[in-house]
Write an enzyme that holds these catalytic residues in place. Structure first.
Site, short mmCIF file in Angstrom:
data_model
loop_
_atom_site.label_atom_id
_atom_site.label_comp_id
_atom_site.label_asym_id
_atom_site.label_seq_id
_atom_site.Cartn_x
_atom_site.Cartn_y
_atom_site.Cartn_z
N ASP A 133 -0.41 -2.84 2.35
CA ASP A 133 -1.27 -4.02 2.23
C ASP A 133 -1.38 -4.83 3.52
OD1 ASP A 133 0.48 -6.93 1.56
OD2 ASP A 133 1.51 -5.03 1.83
N ASP B 204 6.26 -5.11 -1.21
CA ASP B 204 5.77 -6.49 -1.27
C ASP B 204 4.28 -6.54 -0.94
OD1 ASP B 204 8.34 -8.04 -1.71
OD2 ASP B 204 8.85 -6.92 0.11
N ASP C 204 4.43 1.03 -0.04
CA ASP C 204 5.00 -0.25 0.35
C ASP C 204 5.31 -1.02 -0.93
OD1 ASP C 204 5.58 -2.58 2.07
OD2 ASP C 204 3.72 -3.37 1.23
#
Length: 247
Positions: free
Chosen positions: A189, A35, A33
Protein backbone atom coordinates in the site's frame (compact mmCIF):
# COMPACT_ATOMS: atom_id res chain seq x y z
CA UNK A 1 4.48 -6.66 -23.14
CA UNK A 2 2.43 -4.79 -20.55
CA UNK A 3 -1.21 -4.05 -21.27
CA UNK A 4 -2.59 -1.06 -19.36
CA UNK A 5 -6.30 -1.28 -18.63
CA UNK A 6 -8.83 1.53 -18.56
CA UNK A 7 -9.38 2.39 -14.87
CA UNK A 8 -13.00 3.29 -15.62
CA UNK A 9 -13.80 -0.25 -16.70
CA UNK A 10 -15.02 -2.84 -14.24
CA UNK A 11 -12.43 -5.54 -13.57
CA UNK A 12 -12.37 -7.84 -16.56
CA UNK A 13 -10.82 -11.09 -15.45
CA UNK A 14 -9.93 -12.29 -18.95
CA UNK A 15 -6.54 -11.50 -20.41
CA UNK A 16 -6.28 -8.58 -22.79
CA UNK A 17 -4.91 -10.94 -25.44
CA UNK A 18 -7.91 -13.28 -24.96
CA UNK A 19 -5.71 -16.14 -23.75
CA UNK A 20 -7.80 -18.82 -22.06
CA UNK A 21 -7.97 -18.66 -18.26
CA UNK A 22 -6.29 -22.05 -17.86
CA UNK A 23 -3.23 -20.77 -19.76
CA UNK A 24 -2.46 -18.31 -16.96
CA UNK A 25 -0.09 -19.62 -14.32
CA UNK A 26 -0.96 -19.11 -10.69
CA UNK A 27 1.58 -17.15 -8.65
CA UNK A 28 4.05 -19.40 -6.89
CA UNK A 29 3.22 -17.32 -3.81
CA UNK A 30 1.53 -14.08 -2.80
CA UNK A 31 3.56 -11.83 -0.52
CA UNK A 32 1.45 -9.53 1.63
CA UNK A 33 2.30 -6.34 3.40
CA UNK A 34 0.37 -5.97 6.67
CA UNK A 35 -0.27 -2.41 7.88
CA UNK A 36 -2.55 -0.64 5.42
CA UNK A 37 -2.77 -3.66 3.12
CA UNK A 38 -4.07 -6.62 5.10
CA UNK A 39 -5.33 -4.55 8.03
CA UNK A 40 -6.20 -0.87 8.32
CA UNK A 41 -3.86 -0.19 11.25
CA UNK A 42 -2.20 2.95 9.93
CA UNK A 43 -4.62 5.17 11.93
CA UNK A 44 -3.52 3.30 15.07
CA UNK A 45 0.14 4.08 14.35
CA UNK A 46 -0.63 7.72 13.62
CA UNK A 47 -2.60 8.12 16.87
CA UNK A 48 0.28 6.56 18.83
CA UNK A 49 2.77 8.93 17.20
CA UNK A 50 0.64 11.96 18.09
CA UNK A 51 0.31 10.76 21.68
CA UNK A 52 4.04 10.20 22.08
CA UNK A 53 5.22 13.46 20.51
CA UNK A 54 2.68 15.56 22.40
CA UNK A 55 3.60 13.86 25.70
CA UNK A 56 7.15 15.15 25.14
CA UNK A 57 6.00 18.70 24.40
CA UNK A 58 6.34 18.53 20.63
CA UNK A 59 3.91 18.88 17.78
CA UNK A 60 3.11 16.27 15.16
CA UNK A 61 1.16 16.92 11.98
CA UNK A 62 -0.87 14.52 9.89
CA UNK A 63 1.47 15.26 6.99
CA UNK A 64 4.47 14.17 9.06
CA UNK A 65 2.64 11.00 10.03
CA UNK A 66 1.89 10.15 6.41
CA UNK A 67 5.60 10.41 5.57
CA UNK A 68 6.24 7.60 8.07
CA UNK A 69 3.90 5.10 6.40
CA UNK A 70 5.80 1.99 5.37
CA UNK A 71 9.07 2.98 7.06
CA UNK A 72 11.18 0.61 9.14
CA UNK A 73 10.40 1.28 12.81
CA UNK A 74 14.00 2.22 13.54
CA UNK A 75 13.76 4.98 10.95
CA UNK A 76 10.43 6.12 12.37
CA UNK A 77 11.97 6.29 15.84
CA UNK A 78 14.76 8.55 14.56
CA UNK A 79 12.20 10.90 13.01
CA UNK A 80 10.21 11.02 16.24
CA UNK A 81 13.38 11.82 18.20
CA UNK A 82 13.96 14.77 15.87
CA UNK A 83 10.39 15.87 16.64
CA UNK A 84 11.23 16.09 20.34
CA UNK A 85 10.72 12.60 21.76
CA UNK A 86 13.57 12.26 24.25
CA UNK A 87 13.68 8.48 24.45
CA UNK A 88 15.96 5.75 23.08
CA UNK A 89 14.80 4.20 19.82
CA UNK A 90 13.94 0.90 21.51
CA UNK A 91 11.56 2.60 23.95
CA UNK A 92 9.88 4.55 21.16
CA UNK A 93 9.34 1.39 19.14
CA UNK A 94 8.03 -0.51 22.16
CA UNK A 95 5.57 2.28 22.93
CA UNK A 96 4.22 2.45 19.37
CA UNK A 97 3.86 -1.32 19.05
CA UNK A 98 2.17 -1.66 22.43
CA UNK A 99 -0.39 1.00 21.54
CA UNK A 100 -1.20 -0.66 18.22
CA UNK A 101 -1.46 -4.11 19.83
CA UNK A 102 -3.92 -2.70 22.36
CA UNK A 103 -6.14 -1.53 19.52
CA UNK A 104 -5.80 -4.72 17.50
CA UNK A 105 -6.78 -6.81 20.52
CA UNK A 106 -10.05 -4.87 20.68
CA UNK A 107 -10.79 -5.22 16.97
CA UNK A 108 -8.77 -6.20 13.92
CA UNK A 109 -9.62 -3.68 11.18
CA UNK A 110 -9.43 -5.97 8.14
CA UNK A 111 -9.16 -4.19 4.83
CA UNK A 112 -12.18 -4.82 2.57
CA UNK A 113 -11.64 -7.90 0.44
CA UNK A 114 -8.49 -9.05 2.26
CA UNK A 115 -9.95 -12.07 4.01
CA UNK A 116 -11.89 -13.09 0.92
CA UNK A 117 -8.73 -13.00 -1.21
CA UNK A 118 -6.82 -14.97 1.43
CA UNK A 119 -9.57 -17.59 1.41
CA UNK A 120 -9.48 -17.92 -2.38
CA UNK A 121 -5.70 -18.25 -2.34
CA UNK A 122 -5.98 -21.07 0.23
CA UNK A 123 -8.63 -22.82 -1.86
CA UNK A 124 -6.45 -22.67 -4.96
CA UNK A 125 -3.31 -23.81 -3.17
CA UNK A 126 -1.30 -20.58 -3.46
CA UNK A 127 0.94 -20.07 -0.41
CA UNK A 128 1.18 -16.68 1.25
CA UNK A 129 3.83 -14.86 3.28
CA UNK A 130 3.42 -11.78 5.43
CA UNK A 131 6.17 -9.22 4.77
CA UNK A 132 5.91 -6.36 7.24
CA UNK A 133 8.06 -3.71 8.87
CA UNK A 134 6.04 -4.21 12.05
CA UNK A 135 7.71 -6.42 14.60
CA UNK A 136 6.75 -10.04 15.21
CA UNK A 137 5.09 -9.11 18.50
CA UNK A 138 2.38 -7.34 16.46
CA UNK A 139 2.39 -9.47 13.31
CA UNK A 140 1.78 -12.77 15.12
CA UNK A 141 -1.45 -11.66 16.82
CA UNK A 142 -2.80 -10.41 13.49
CA UNK A 143 -1.91 -13.61 11.66
CA UNK A 144 -3.32 -15.59 14.58
CA UNK A 145 -6.73 -14.13 13.78
CA UNK A 146 -6.70 -15.49 10.22
CA UNK A 147 -7.81 -19.05 9.45
CA UNK A 148 -5.07 -21.71 9.88
CA UNK A 149 -2.89 -22.01 6.81
CA UNK A 150 -3.44 -18.44 5.66
CA UNK A 151 0.27 -17.59 5.96
CA UNK A 152 3.13 -20.05 5.70
CA UNK A 153 5.78 -17.64 6.95
CA UNK A 154 6.23 -14.17 8.39
CA UNK A 155 9.10 -11.80 7.63
CA UNK A 156 9.04 -8.98 10.19
CA UNK A 157 10.89 -5.72 10.63
CA UNK A 158 12.92 -6.99 13.58
CA UNK A 159 14.18 -9.96 11.54
CA UNK A 160 15.87 -8.29 8.57
CA UNK A 161 19.07 -6.28 8.27
CA UNK A 162 17.63 -3.87 5.71
CA UNK A 163 14.00 -2.76 5.84
CA UNK A 164 11.81 -1.55 3.04
CA UNK A 165 12.41 -0.03 0.47
CA UNK A 166 15.39 -2.42 0.34
CA UNK A 167 14.46 -5.66 -1.44
CA UNK A 168 15.70 -7.87 1.43
CA UNK A 169 12.31 -8.46 3.13
CA UNK A 170 10.73 -9.80 -0.07
CA UNK A 171 13.78 -11.81 -1.05
CA UNK A 172 13.81 -13.43 2.40
CA UNK A 173 10.10 -14.28 2.12
CA UNK A 174 10.58 -15.97 -1.25
CA UNK A 175 13.61 -17.86 0.04
CA UNK A 176 11.70 -19.13 3.08
CA UNK A 177 8.87 -20.32 0.86
CA UNK A 178 11.29 -21.92 -1.60
CA UNK A 179 9.88 -19.99 -4.57
CA UNK A 180 11.20 -17.70 -7.29
CA UNK A 181 10.40 -14.13 -6.26
CA UNK A 182 9.88 -13.17 -9.91
CA UNK A 183 7.04 -15.71 -10.04
CA UNK A 184 5.33 -14.12 -7.02
CA UNK A 185 2.88 -11.26 -6.64
CA UNK A 186 3.44 -8.75 -3.86
CA UNK A 187 0.56 -6.70 -2.46
CA UNK A 188 1.53 -3.34 -0.94
CA UNK A 189 0.00 0.00 0.00
CA UNK A 190 2.93 2.42 0.45
CA UNK A 191 5.55 3.78 -1.95
CA UNK A 192 8.22 2.42 0.40
CA UNK A 193 6.78 -1.08 0.31
CA UNK A 194 6.11 -0.94 -3.41
CA UNK A 195 9.75 0.03 -3.95
CA UNK A 196 10.89 -2.95 -1.89
CA UNK A 197 8.70 -5.43 -3.77
CA UNK A 198 9.62 -4.13 -7.22
CA UNK A 199 13.32 -4.03 -6.35
CA UNK A 200 13.09 -7.68 -5.36
CA UNK A 201 11.59 -8.53 -8.75
CA UNK A 202 8.05 -9.43 -7.67
CA UNK A 203 5.06 -8.50 -9.78
CA UNK A 204 3.44 -5.83 -7.62
CA UNK A 205 -0.08 -4.66 -6.89
CA UNK A 206 -0.48 -1.34 -5.07
CA UNK A 207 -3.62 -0.95 -2.96
CA UNK A 208 -4.49 2.64 -2.15
CA UNK A 209 -5.13 3.12 1.57
CA UNK A 210 -3.76 6.04 3.63
CA UNK A 211 -1.32 7.40 1.05
CA UNK A 212 -1.69 7.64 -2.75
CA UNK A 213 -0.26 4.83 -4.85
CA UNK A 214 1.90 6.41 -7.56
CA UNK A 215 1.83 5.53 -11.22
CA UNK A 216 5.00 3.52 -11.84
CA UNK A 217 6.19 1.33 -14.72
CA UNK A 218 4.90 -2.20 -14.29
CA UNK A 219 2.82 -1.38 -11.20
CA UNK A 220 -0.79 -2.51 -11.03
CA UNK A 221 -3.10 -0.46 -8.81
CA UNK A 222 -6.47 -0.86 -7.14
CA UNK A 223 -8.49 1.27 -4.72
CA UNK A 224 -9.58 -1.86 -2.84
CA UNK A 225 -8.81 -5.55 -2.51
CA UNK A 226 -12.54 -6.11 -2.88
CA UNK A 227 -11.90 -5.72 -6.65
CA UNK A 228 -9.15 -8.33 -6.72
CA UNK A 229 -9.26 -12.09 -7.16
CA UNK A 230 -6.72 -14.79 -7.89
CA UNK A 231 -7.28 -14.65 -11.64
CA UNK A 232 -6.38 -10.96 -11.59
CA UNK A 233 -3.18 -11.77 -9.69
CA UNK A 234 -2.35 -14.34 -12.38
CA UNK A 235 -2.82 -11.70 -15.05
CA UNK A 236 -0.53 -9.32 -13.18
CA UNK A 237 2.08 -12.08 -12.91
CA UNK A 238 1.75 -12.66 -16.67
CA UNK A 239 2.68 -9.04 -17.35
CA UNK A 240 -0.63 -7.21 -17.55
CA UNK A 241 -0.73 -3.85 -15.78
CA UNK A 242 -4.16 -3.67 -14.17
CA UNK A 243 -4.95 -0.10 -13.15
CA UNK A 244 -8.31 0.43 -11.44
CA UNK A 245 -7.48 3.81 -9.85
CA UNK A 246 -8.92 6.87 -11.50
CA UNK A 247 -6.33 9.68 -11.19
Amino acid sequence: MENALNPLEAPDLTRTDSAPREALALPQAVLWDMDGTLVDTEPYWIAAEHELVEAHGGTWSHEQALQMVGNPLTESATILQAAGVDLPSEQIIDFLISRVIEQVEVEVPWQPGARELLAELRERGVPCALVTMSYRSLAEPVVGMTPPGSFETLVCGDEVTHGKPHPEPYLVAAERLGVDVTRCVAIEDSPTGIGSAQAAGAATLGVEAVVPVPVLPGLSRTPSLALVDVDMLSRILAGDVVDLIED
